[in-house]
Design a protein around this motif. Sequence first.
Motif: not given
Length: 228
Positions: A51-71
């Motif tokens: 991921l070359t940039s964008s903290t917003g997109l990084l957080i979105e990826l973290l939200a999808g994974a962690s919200g479904a139960g991933a660490w």
Amino acid sequence: MLRSPALAGAVRTATAAPDAEGGSGARNLPVTARCAGLLPGGLRRGSTVALTSSTGLLIELLAGASGAGAWCAVVGLPGFSALAAADAGVALDRLALVPRPGASWPEAVSALLDGFDLVVAAPGGAVPARLAGRLAARARQRGGVLIGYGATPWPGADLVLEPEGSAWHGLRPGRGRLRYRELTVTARGPGRPVRATLRLGRQPDPTGTGSGHARPVRAGGAGLRVVG
């Protein structure tokens, strides 16, 4: 690192039995509805994503994974905002931060890949191809997802996410407030590139279809863990 008291009771190996839809037994890590058009099927386990940039997109990826139960874990981003992450839907009780690993960041990332489903590595500079290959091999072996974050391309990544432009919405002449941001991203990997515009923010989808504009997943708690 995995023996740290700060992580006691929070870590299981990536090959352990799943405890949720997005847990270790799932073939892919889920993404939010906003990212479904860009990453159909989610993030493939064992892959390396640049991921070359964008903290917003990084957080979105973290939200999808962690919200479904991933660490999830983030290594090397001292400015990472837990408040912004929680507001976007990241489950803080499934997130660990290693903000200042220094020169030991490769060891931190390698250790975390043993027990976490998604690990973000932000080295802050160029990564030697040999080192990148070693960390990618660890991700494949353990069935996790490694995200290399930064302007310098991550060597040998299976998928490259390139934000290309963004526009904020909500302000009117002389008044208003920022409500959401539209971010155009290209995903380059096997097959043809995929280009999509994501709407990031708290603005719900007016159509109700959830195609790229779904409500964010709510945070699972406030158990954020900071190591180092």
